[in-house]
Scaffold this active site. Sequence first.
Site, PDB file in Angstrom:
ATOM      1  N   ASP A   1       0.828  -1.208   0.000  1.00 35.19           N
ATOM      2  CA  ASP A   1       0.000   0.000   0.000  1.00 35.19           C
ATOM      3  C   ASP A   1       0.865   1.262   0.000  1.00 35.19           C
ATOM      4  O   ASP A   1       1.957   1.276   0.560  1.00 35.19           O
ATOM      5  CB  ASP A   1      -0.903  -0.009   1.240  1.00 35.19           C
TER       6      ASP A   1
ATOM      7  N   ASN B   1     -10.520  -2.743  -6.434  1.00 35.47           N
ATOM      8  CA  ASN B   1      -9.739  -1.741  -7.160  1.00 35.47           C
ATOM      9  C   ASN B   1     -10.361  -1.333  -8.496  1.00 35.47           C
ATOM     10  O   ASN B   1      -9.955  -0.332  -9.094  1.00 35.47           O
ATOM     11  CB  ASN B   1      -8.307  -2.225  -7.402  1.00 35.47           C
TER      12      ASN B   1
END
Length: 240
Positions: free
Chosen positions: A18, A66
């Site tokens: 991340d 996503n």
Amino acid sequence: MVSEDPQKGPRHVAIIMDGNGRWAQAKGRPRLFGHHAGARRVKEIVRACKPLDVKYLTIFAFSTENWKRTQSEVSGLMTLFRQYIKREMRGLKEEGVRVRFIGDRVRLDDKLLEMMDDLEEVTKDNDVVNLTIAINYGGRDEVARATKRLATDVAAGNLDPESVDEETLTRYLDTRVLPDPDLVIRTSGEARISNFLLWQSAYSEYEFIDTLWPDFSEDEFCKVVGSFGKRKRRFGAVPA
């Protein structure tokens, strides 16, 4: 049971990579610039696994959630995946890295699927490091897909419903040939698991790192892996 060897390092490390977008934005660059930097970081971390005796590395490359990102970012990520496979295939093969992909492949384009299959085939005999890349992956989605396959076998008479237990469902998961992760690392300072390996990480140790993924160096990875040996894993038991 309690871990018999508290100094032993993790055999399987999973990483939620991340912070690519924030890393790029902090530098005044587009988010995809950060994703490209993050892809280069993967190569370094994979190479660090062998001397650390990390046999399995699983990375979260693209989640089922996503797709909610902008079309340009999603398209750019898919292009990046194709570029990564083309650029790294020879090196991964030569360095003894076996690559597997997990996740739902339905929404991925045919060209990317072909390249994924080629990379898995080319590296199938390697065993120095087992690299698993999660693309269009979500933990809940994986369990749902596994349950559907299990239910199909029950309906076809190939599986006795009375025999179904935790181990049975495990055999239907994308990760059925992998051991559960010993250590899950998330970079960027966020302290959540984001639907990653929900079933498999039931007894994993977690490490939440403030460093953004493109800055997560080999040295920092070594420190995190090294600190794992200080933990006492009881798996619900009480030490003697």
